[in-house]
Design a protein around this motif. Structure first.
Motif, short mmCIF file in Angstrom:
data_model
loop_
_atom_site.label_atom_id
_atom_site.label_comp_id
_atom_site.label_asym_id
_atom_site.label_seq_id
_atom_site.Cartn_x
_atom_site.Cartn_y
_atom_site.Cartn_z
N LYS A 437 -40.07 -6.31 -16.81
CA LYS A 437 -41.19 -6.91 -17.33
C LYS A 437 -41.14 -6.73 -18.70
O LYS A 437 -41.08 -5.52 -19.21
CB LYS A 437 -42.49 -6.50 -16.40
CG LYS A 437 -42.50 -6.69 -15.04
CD LYS A 437 -43.87 -6.34 -14.43
CE LYS A 437 -44.15 -6.73 -13.05
NZ LYS A 437 -45.26 -6.29 -12.51
N PRO A 438 -41.74 -7.83 -19.37
CA PRO A 438 -41.55 -7.88 -20.87
C PRO A 438 -42.89 -6.88 -21.44
O PRO A 438 -43.82 -6.81 -20.83
CB PRO A 438 -41.70 -9.19 -21.43
CG PRO A 438 -42.13 -10.02 -20.15
CD PRO A 438 -42.00 -9.12 -19.08
N GLU A 439 -42.71 -6.70 -22.76
CA GLU A 439 -43.84 -5.96 -23.45
C GLU A 439 -45.27 -6.96 -23.53
O GLU A 439 -44.87 -8.11 -23.66
CB GLU A 439 -43.54 -5.65 -24.53
CG GLU A 439 -44.78 -5.09 -25.72
CD GLU A 439 -44.19 -4.66 -27.22
OE1 GLU A 439 -44.52 -3.60 -27.69
OE2 GLU A 439 -43.73 -5.49 -27.60
N ARG A 440 -46.25 -6.38 -23.08
CA ARG A 440 -47.52 -7.08 -23.57
C ARG A 440 -48.22 -6.68 -24.29
O ARG A 440 -48.89 -5.52 -24.04
CB ARG A 440 -48.22 -7.41 -22.03
CG ARG A 440 -49.51 -8.17 -22.17
CD ARG A 440 -50.14 -8.23 -20.72
NE ARG A 440 -49.22 -8.95 -19.77
CZ ARG A 440 -49.18 -10.17 -19.88
NH1 ARG A 440 -49.96 -11.01 -20.65
NH2 ARG A 440 -48.78 -11.02 -18.70
N VAL A 441 -48.15 -7.13 -25.47
CA VAL A 441 -48.81 -6.42 -26.62
C VAL A 441 -50.43 -6.43 -26.51
O VAL A 441 -50.76 -7.70 -26.39
CB VAL A 441 -48.42 -7.00 -28.02
CG1 VAL A 441 -49.40 -6.35 -29.28
CG2 VAL A 441 -46.84 -6.65 -28.32
N GLN A 442 -51.03 -5.55 -26.55
CA GLN A 442 -52.89 -5.64 -26.64
C GLN A 442 -53.33 -5.07 -27.84
O GLN A 442 -52.83 -4.19 -28.68
CB GLN A 442 -53.22 -4.99 -25.43
CG GLN A 442 -52.72 -5.20 -23.91
CD GLN A 442 -53.02 -4.43 -22.76
OE1 GLN A 442 -54.20 -4.32 -22.85
NE2 GLN A 442 -52.19 -3.71 -22.14
N HIS A 478 -48.40 -1.17 -28.07
CA HIS A 478 -47.14 -1.52 -27.92
C HIS A 478 -46.45 -1.00 -26.65
O HIS A 478 -46.74 -0.02 -26.20
CB HIS A 478 -46.37 -1.54 -29.16
CG HIS A 478 -46.72 -2.20 -30.15
ND1 HIS A 478 -46.26 -3.53 -30.69
CD2 HIS A 478 -47.55 -2.03 -31.26
CE1 HIS A 478 -47.02 -4.00 -31.53
NE2 HIS A 478 -47.68 -3.01 -31.95
N ASN A 479 -45.36 -1.25 -26.46
CA ASN A 479 -44.27 -0.36 -25.31
C ASN A 479 -44.71 -0.58 -23.88
O ASN A 479 -44.31 0.35 -23.36
CB ASN A 479 -43.93 0.67 -26.10
CG ASN A 479 -43.30 0.81 -27.33
OD1 ASN A 479 -42.48 -0.31 -27.64
ND2 ASN A 479 -43.34 1.70 -28.22
N MET A 480 -45.71 -1.42 -23.66
CA MET A 480 -46.16 -1.38 -22.34
C MET A 480 -46.16 -2.94 -21.57
O MET A 480 -46.22 -3.59 -22.33
CB MET A 480 -47.53 -0.84 -22.15
CG MET A 480 -47.79 0.42 -22.45
SD MET A 480 -49.50 0.94 -22.59
CE MET A 480 -50.18 0.77 -20.79
N SER A 481 -45.82 -2.62 -20.54
CA SER A 481 -45.81 -4.03 -19.50
C SER A 481 -47.03 -4.02 -18.57
O SER A 481 -47.67 -3.08 -18.36
CB SER A 481 -44.34 -4.19 -18.91
OG SER A 481 -44.36 -3.46 -17.94
N ASP A 482 -47.14 -5.16 -17.94
CA ASP A 482 -48.02 -5.08 -16.77
C ASP A 482 -47.50 -4.14 -15.69
O ASP A 482 -46.16 -3.92 -15.46
CB ASP A 482 -48.07 -6.64 -16.14
CG ASP A 482 -48.65 -7.55 -16.82
OD1 ASP A 482 -49.54 -7.28 -17.85
OD2 ASP A 482 -48.54 -8.69 -16.77
N ALA A 483 -48.40 -3.43 -14.87
CA ALA A 483 -47.92 -2.37 -14.06
C ALA A 483 -47.45 -2.97 -13.05
O ALA A 483 -47.87 -4.29 -12.41
CB ALA A 483 -49.40 -1.53 -13.77
#
Length: 746
Positions: A437-442, A478-483
């Motif tokens: 899963k790609p990064e999802r910048v929040q 950064h560096n997080m995707s959807d769980a």
């Protein structure tokens, strides 16, 4: 130079259920259930009864009531009724006239004591308004509104019930930080909607109490709490447990936090999903404000309606995902069976491995080749990632929505793979199936800097101080995707079993390797059998000599010595049981399979009767639905289902009513049985070593077991060229599936 070590878990360990104080707007006593002797009392009790606490402690409640203006007969009758029925719901609250004021008496029983609490009541109760608001809330929940509208309207109704300046709906994230997702406030207040709050604002033990006490009121943050005094003979190491108290005082750290926000009264209402904390309704008032018990109950009922709506909508969403995942999983299974080619079955049909999850990319590493689907890292990046996986402790699968935190090189391709779900096909051959899963910048806007400040007192004591500024503090995450969901992990584990079955049957290299390993395996098997068998003789001697000593000289032993001998004999019994399981496990490698058609209805009925007899002292039901026969070794299959049903019965013992369902069905290729229980369940993300010998999951350690049963089950299934997989959620039960091929195993 002084070295200060700040323990960031101090807040998590604060014993907030035994702070030893209550809020000053009410009064408390605790009594022994059998004698009604008063053993604890709040220091402010004289305000209510006009007598010093020293004259109260150690007295009978009936004597005390007879000497005060409290209605003695009524209180004692309430206690007798509550203890006789075992419930206080129909009693609480009880309105009492004391002097010129009306009070609510609230009673509960906990930790071996009856706790009586008096708090003020609103003599001009707005019952009709509360009932109307509850009726409106029920209509709202039953309508088909969007979740955001439902949360916002619920916040508005709770504000009308309790009259606070601000009511927020606060939703927890996977890391327990929270976000304000709905808000109703006075116009002059600045909005908090959308702000995030760090997990440390509500520590772990506070979250556990929120699951028990669904409504929590702090009437006046500036008031001085009243200490709880104890009878002189009461042990110091057993303070009064205020877990269920409505008057329980508040941690000084939390009071400081409220004052830093300018809040003088607060109230929280828990929102649960499947018994776990989904979020809170957090209510703030900027002057002291007491909320009557009936209004708190009305607000609690509205929150329970909202919790029910959350569960309904979430379950509906989960069921849709589960149906789609299972359908695609079945397509992949059928393709594996018909193609007998792993690569073609998973990557070259209209339904591919990528369709099993919500991932944006997938890579199959098989036979020294990469087969990529969707948006993935490049070949070199995947190869390095696979080498890293080979050196981890991953046995079955690995899931993370923060891959760069585990594998720093992933930051270079986080736009494609900030999250990864991996199943291990062969660690030795570096064969895996990976989903990305790609990064999802929040952009996260915090209510103040989320890092708690470290302060040092004049005495040099280091502590974590609640932040003093709640000005918006923005950062990019950064560096997080959807769980990854439980459904996705479960589907991946099932697919792994399907793939391994084909691989075991078709891969010549693995078969040759198994032949070479078989010699070493049989030698190890024989060794374990010999050692286990030889251990039985000295173990029997230990028990025999212990019995002789206890029989011949037991009358001369003190109770402690006799207890020690009993422990020796109990330990030998447990060791003999463990050896018996090990012997059975080792024999299974040498025993020939005597395949014959099995009458599963009769076999399961026999096992059911044995389990129910063993569990005769509790409420347990076992339903058997569908019993298609299949060819297998009857002794091994009996052992398999005995282990599964015994486990299911064991792990439902914490439930008032245990339920087990056994269900069989037949397809063209296999017979599948499932064993479902409503027990403690487990986290799919922690179950990678489920079938390893002597491995037990963390939440199962309080139940007696050897850690061999499921290893035996796995070995029996493997000997029959079958499959076993599972699906579970914590506190929601578990389902184990076993399948056997329709063609008899030779």
């Amino acid at each position: 130079m002084t070295n200060f070590d700040v323990d960031l878990t101090n807040c998590d360990r604060e014993p907030i259920h035994i702070l030893g104080h209550i809020q000053s707007h009410g009064y408390l006593i605790a009594i022994l259930p059998d004698t009604y002797t008063i053993v604890h009392a709040s220091a402010n009790l004289p305000e209510l009864i006009g007598r010093p606490v020293s004259e109260v402690l150690g007295q009978s409640l009936e004597i005390l009531l007879a000497q005060t203006s409290l209605p003695a007969t009524t209180v004692v009758e309430l206690l007798n009724v509550g203890r006789r029925t075992g419930s206080w719901d129909n009693i609480n609250p009880h309105r009492l006239q004391i002097s010129d004021q009306v009070w609510n008496l609230i009673i509960h029983e906990h930790d071996g004591l009856l706790v009586l609490e008096w708090e003020p009541t609103d003599q001009n109760l707005r019952l009709s308004l509360n009932q109307r608001l509850i009726s409106e809330a029920l209509t709202e929940v039953q309508s088909s509104r969007q979740l955001n509208d439902l949360l916002q309207n619920t916040a508005r109704r709770v504000k009308a019930i309790i009259g606070f300046d601000r009511v927020m709906v606060y939703r927890f994230g996977s890391d327990w930080h929270g976000q304000v997702v709905a808000e109703e406030k006075e116009d002059y207040l600045e909005p908090f909607l959308g702000l995030h709050y760090p997990a440390s604002d509500i520590p772990r033990q506070a979250r556990e109490l929120y699951k028990i006490n669904l409504v929590r009121l702090i009437a006046d943050a500036d008031s001085t709490p009243a200490p709880i005094l104890s009878e002189s003979t009461w042990p110091d190491n057993h303070p009064l447990d205020l877990t269920h108290s409505t008057l329980r005082a508040v941690s000084p750290v939390h009071i400081e936090y409220l004052k830093n926000m300018g809040v003088h009264a607060s109230m929280s209402i828990s929102l649960l999903y499947r018994g776990e904390l989904w979020g809170l309704m957090s209510c703030h008032h900027y002057s002291p404000r007491f909320v009557d018990y009936s209004s708190r109950q009305a607000a609690k009922f509205v929150s329970q309606l909202l919790s029910a709506a959350l569960e309904f909508r979430k379950d509906e969403e989960n069921q849709t995902l589960l149906r789609q995942s299972r359908q695609n999983g079945q397509y992949l299974h059928d393709q594996l069976v018909s193609d007998e080619d792993v690569v073609r079955a998973l990557t070259r049909h209209s339904i591919t491995a990528l369709d099993l999850t919500s991932a944006s990319g997938a890579v199959l590493l098989f036979n020294n080749q990469q087969h990529r689907l969707g948006n993935t890292p490049n070949e070199a990046e995947v190869s390095e990632l696979a080498n890293w996986l080979k050196n981890t402790t991953t046995e079955t699968f690995l899931e993370t929505h923060q891959l760069p935190s585990l594998y720093p090189l992933a930051e270079g391709f986080k736009d494609k793979a900030a999250g990864m779900l991996a199943i291990v096909l062969s660690r030795e051959l570096n064969e895996y199936l990976l989903w990305f899963k790609p990064e999802r910048v929040q952009q996260v806007t915090w209510a103040g800097n989320p890092q708690k400040a470290v302060t040092v007192s004049n005495e040099g004591q280091v502590r974590l101080s609640p932040r003093k500024s709640f000005d918006a503090w923005t950062e990019l995450v950064h560096n997080m995707s959807d769980a990854w969901s439980e459904v996705e992990v479960s589907a991946a584990v099932k697919l792994r079993e399907d793939i391994l079955q084909v691989v075991t049957r078709q891969a010549n290299e693995i078969r040759l390797l198994n032949q070479r390993l078989q010699v070493a395996y049989e030698e190890l098997d024989a060794f374990s059998y010999t050692v286990s068998h030889d251990l039985r003789t000295p173990l029997s001697s230990i028990r025999c000599y212990s019995e002789i000593l206890l029989e011949e000289y037991g009358q001369d032993f003190n109770p402690d010595a006799r207890a020690l001998f009993q422990k020796i004999m109990d330990s030998t019994d447990r060791m003999r049981s463990l050896i018996r399981h090990i012997l059975y496990y080792s024999r299974m490698g040498r025993t020939e399979i005597n395949a014959q058609s099995i009458d599963m209805k009769q076999l399961l009925q026999t096992i059911k009767e044995e389990v129910l007899i063993a569990e005769k002292d509790r409420s347990l039901t076992i339903d058997i639905k569908g019993t298609p026969p299949f060819s297998a070794d009857p002794t091994m299959v009996t052992q398999l289902f005995t282990n599964l049903l015994t486990n299911a019965a064991k792990y439902t013992r914490s439930k008032e009513e245990g339920h087990i369902q056994v269900k069989g069905q037949q397809t063209d290729q296999e017979v599948i049985y499932s064993v479902t229980d409503n027990g403690i369940g487990f986290d799919m993300k922690e179950a990678g070593k489920m079938f390893d010998l002597f491995k037990r999951l963390e939440n199962a350690r309080s139940f007696k077991g050897s850690g061999v049963g499921l290893a035996i089950v796995k070995r029996i299934v493997s000997r029959h060229q079958g499959k076993i997989w599972y699906h579970s959620e914590p506190n929601r039960g578990a389902t184990f599936f076993v399948s056997f091929p329709v063609v008899a195993v030779d």
